[in-house]
Design an enzyme around this catalytic site. Structure first.
Site, mmCIF file in Angstrom:
data_model
loop_
_atom_site.group_PDB
_atom_site.id
_atom_site.type_symbol
_atom_site.label_atom_id
_atom_site.label_comp_id
_atom_site.label_asym_id
_atom_site.label_seq_id
_atom_site.Cartn_x
_atom_site.Cartn_y
_atom_site.Cartn_z
ATOM 1 N N HIS A 504 6.782 -2.972 1.058
ATOM 2 C CA HIS A 504 6.960 -2.852 2.505
ATOM 3 C C HIS A 504 5.684 -2.373 3.187
ATOM 4 C CE1 HIS A 504 7.824 1.368 1.288
ATOM 5 N NE2 HIS A 504 7.281 1.653 2.488
ATOM 6 N N ASP A 534 10.333 -3.248 -4.485
ATOM 7 C CA ASP A 534 9.484 -2.665 -3.455
ATOM 8 C C ASP A 534 8.110 -2.306 -4.007
ATOM 9 O OD1 ASP A 534 8.809 -1.887 -0.891
ATOM 10 O OD2 ASP A 534 9.585 0.167 -1.144
ATOM 11 N N SER A 619 3.885 6.427 1.396
ATOM 12 C CA SER A 619 4.471 5.331 0.613
ATOM 13 C C SER A 619 3.389 4.645 -0.197
ATOM 14 C CB SER A 619 5.133 4.313 1.540
ATOM 15 O OG SER A 619 6.222 4.903 2.224
#
Length: 769
Positions: A504, A534, A619
């Site tokens: 993402h 992911d 992230s």
């Protein structure tokens, strides 16, 4: 005790004097026997072993008569001395001083005479003056007996005699008695022997023997005239007598402090007296023998014969004799030892004399001398002070003696104690320092390791930015979330860098801007990405040697509570290289993920939970253990009100499997069984009745559609089948169904499913290839 002739004395005094009298008699008898035996051996005497007193009257009667005679004589002497006691205090003091120094001279003379050959000198001296001696025998009777008593008990009797004899009115007589008290037993023996020789004259022998008996009868009364002065008092009880003795003892203890202030003045008076009498010494030398004692063993004389009083001429002669002795003493010896002891004895004599005078005044109804009373009070106060000083001195002496005896052991003991204390302090300090050092070392090691791991990890963490923010066609919220993130260099081959990040983060853009910790930037290319996991892999080229490859750990060995570090770039480049610390809060978490942001979960992600601070921009960041090795990649966090520090990371072992396929294939091939499903939990009652679902079934999925010729169709699944278990695991929903199927992407083996069809339970095998 009534002893006749109106004389009454206390019973205790009577017994004491009687014992002394009998003792002296026995002593004289033994002495005479010994002398007679020697005379027989020397053929100088015809008498041998004659027992004295065998034919005499009873001892007790003889003692009473002697004591009574002495008391009468004492009373006469006391009456004669009353007139002289009215003299001024200065005369009394001068008389005392003269007596004091004369007594001292006599004592020193006696000490010097002991060193001379007394046998030869005294024998010759006695022969020349025998007539003078015999003419004064009546005066010398009592003195001869006193000499023998004082020789046997010198200190005790001498003090008691001097107590009375040291009166100012009788200083001459005191001098004679003091002279006689200082003579030793050897002098008495020599005198007795000489007299024995003179006894060969027949016309004088009987008289001499009778005089000896008179001496014996007067022995005890003459010994302690200070006690006899009190005999006219009423009989004392035993407690009163003891009290009187204690008072006298206390007065004796302070004797050396009473006349200390006047001794210097007395010395000058004594020197004047000495110079005054020196010219007449040689004239009276022949009269010295008048002071000698005559000893005989004749018991037939009258026992009750009283002592004769001394005349004034005799007193003057005695004074001259003592001055002569003082002169000879100064000429023979320069020694001054004994002055203090004689001074102390003189003090005791004067003290007893004053007490006797006061006692006599009380008996006659007179008041004691005022000066004597003041002196007594001063003595009492001084006695108390001296007692305290004596006690302190005793303590000091004891301590000094103890120290002198045991000081080596005490020093060794003190040294051992000090050594133990020092060693204990040293060991305690060493142990304390060791503990502190251990703690400091542990903290320093922990700190150093943490910092080392953080510094190394920062060199392997980069910032990943895509071009989504420039694309105006995308929603603003989505662009802001995807525009920046973090990545980890997990492999470096030359100048080629392989960076893992979240899918993402890269979005749909192929090119990514990579910024290193030194603020240098390069453009990287996305090699592949997988939305179900992911994860994405970006390849970049850089010759910067500061960029390091991170070490890979093992996520299968994670421990709950294990400390970890999170390194990332929260909120973009401005805060790149941020390090946060935490622990592993949970293991084997299934986290639902919504990839497309349609508010519908798309996948269950297998992850472990951490409590380190994670913010947007973290992230794709690295999660490292205490060894500085990568154990996970940050993937998500729960952003809900009142929820803090709940973040999740993909285990590094799963990451390695995904990135390997992404490097080579650019994608991940997952099994597709060709079905669409609904969750049982979302069915209403009509739908449950349509599929004939038992009421006990609460969780699972219902097959809503089956693709023709798909794996599910080939396996025999039909629309309306309810799957409650898959691969032996309970099936909660469709996310769990997809997770189990995708977990077999590598082996693609058939799995067993438990289903309900038309309300009946059955099992089928679902093919994955």
């Amino acid at each position: 005790m009534d002893i006749g002739k109106k004389h009454v004395i206390p019973k205790s005094q009577y017994r004491r004097k009687r014992r002394e009298f009998f003792h002296n008699e026995d002593r004289e008898e033994n002495l005479n026997q010994h002398q007679d035996k020697q005379n027989i051996d020397n053929t100088t005497s015809k008498k041998a072993d004659k027992q004295i007193h065998k034919d005499s009257i009873d001892k007790h009667e003889r003692f009473k008569n002697s004591l009574s005679s002495h008391l009468e004589q004492r009373n006469r002497d006391v009456n004669e001395n009353k007139a002289e006691e009215s003299k001024s205090n200065q005369d009394s003091k001068s008389a005392y001083n003269r007596d004091h120094y004369l007594t001292d001279d006599v004592s020193k003379k006696q000490n010097s005479l002991d060193s001379v050959d007394q046998d030869t000198e005294k024998s010759k001296y006695y022969e020349q003056n025998s007539e003078a001696t015999l003419s004064t025998k009546s005066t010398d009777k009592v003195e001869s007996t006193d000499m023998r008593k004082l020789s046997s008990d010198k200190n005790k009797v001498g003090h008691e005699e001097q107590h009375v004899l040291s009166k100012p009115s009788e200083h001459d007589k005191e001098t004679r008695i003091d002279f006689e008290s200082s003579r030793t037993d050897s002098d008495s023996s020599m005198q007795t022997e000489k007299i024995k020789k003179d006894s060969s004259d027949g016309n004088k022998s009987s008289n001499l023997k009778s005089e000896v008996i008179s001496d014996k009868s007067n022995t005890v009364p003459k010994l302690s005239e200070s006690d006899d002065e009190v005999n006219n008092q009423k009989p004392l009880t035993l407690p009163e007598e003891q009290k009187l003795k204690r008072q006298q003892s206390q007065n004796e203890q302070t004797k050396t402090y009473t006349y200390g202030d006047s001794e210097q003045n007395d010395k000058s008076n004594y020197e004047n007296d000495l110079s005054h009498h020196m010219p007449s010494i040689s004239d009276d030398k022949d009269n010295v023998m008048r002071e000698n004692h005559i000893v005989d063993d004749n018991p037939d004389n009258d026992i009750n014969t009283p002592s004769l009083s001394k005349t004034d001429d005799d007193r003057k002669l005695d004074e001259k004799i003592h001055v002569e002795d003082k002169h000879k003493q100064n000429a023979d010896s320069s020694e001054t030892v004994g002055y203090q002891s004689q001074s102390s004895a003189s003090h005791r004599i004067t003290e007893k004399r004053n007490n006797a005078i006061n006692d006599h005044d009380k008996l006659n109804g007179q008041k004691p001398n005022a000066k004597t009373s003041a002196n007594n009070n001063q003595k009492k106060a001084t006695s108390k002070l001296n007692k305290g000083r004596a006690t302190n001195n005793n303590y000091s002496d004891i301590l000094k003696k103890f120290w002198m005896m045991y000081w080596p052991k005490l020093v060794i003991l003190m040294g051992i104690i000090i050594l133990i204390v020092i060693l204990n302090a040293i060991f305690n300090n060493v142990n304390k320092n060791d503990r502190m050092n251990d703690n400091n070392d542990a903290d320093a090691q922990k700190y150093t390791t943490t910092m080392k791991n953080a510094n190394n990890t920062v060199k392997s963490v980069v910032t990943v930015e895509n071009e989504t923010s420039k694309d105006s066609s995308l929603p603003k919220d989505k662009a802001s979330q995807d525009e920046v993130g973090s990545g980890v260099v997990y492999k470096k081959s030359g100048d080629t860098l392989y960076i893992v990040t979240n899918a993402h983060v890269v979005g749909d853009k192929e090119n990514q801007k990579i910024t290193f910790s030194n603020n240098k930037s390069v453009v990287g290319k996305v090699l592949g990405k997988d939305k179900w996991s992911d994860l994405a892999v970006v390849k970049a080229t850089s010759s910067d040697s500061s960029v390091k490859e991170i070490a890979i750990g093992d996520s299968n060995n994670l421990v709950l509570g294990e400390p970890i570090l999170v390194v990332g770039n929260p909120l973009g480049v401005d805060f790149k290289g941020t390090v946060t610390e935490g622990i592993i809060s949970g293991l084997n978490r299934n986290v639902p993920i919504d990839f497309d942001k349609d508010n519908k979960y798309d996948m269950l992600m297998k992850a472990f939970q951490i409590d380190a601070s994670v913010n947007p921009g973290n992230s794709g960041g690295a999660v490292v253990n205490r060894e500085g090795k990568l154990i996970g990649v940050v993937a998500a966090k729960i952003s809900m009100p009142n929820v803090e520090n709940m973040s999740f990371a993909i285990p590094v072992n799963e990451v390695q499997k995904i990135v390997k396929d992404l490097e080579t294939k650019g994608k991940i091939d997952y099994p597709d069984v060709g079905v669409k499903m609904k969750n049982i939990a979302s069915l209403n009652s009509f739908e449950r009745q349509a599929v004939k679902l038992p009421g006990k079934v609460k969780n699972g999925v219902v097959v809503d559609q089956v693709d023709n010729n798909g794996l599910a169709d080939q396996s025999g699944l039909k629309k309306g089948d309810v799957i409650t278990e898959l691969d032996g695991k309970l099936l909660e929903d469709d996310l769990r169904f997809r997770q189990i199927i995708f977990s077999h992407k590598d082996d693609l083996k058939s799995i067993t499913a438990k289903i309900y069809r038309d309300g009946k339970e059955k099992e089928i095998n679902i093919k994955l290839k």
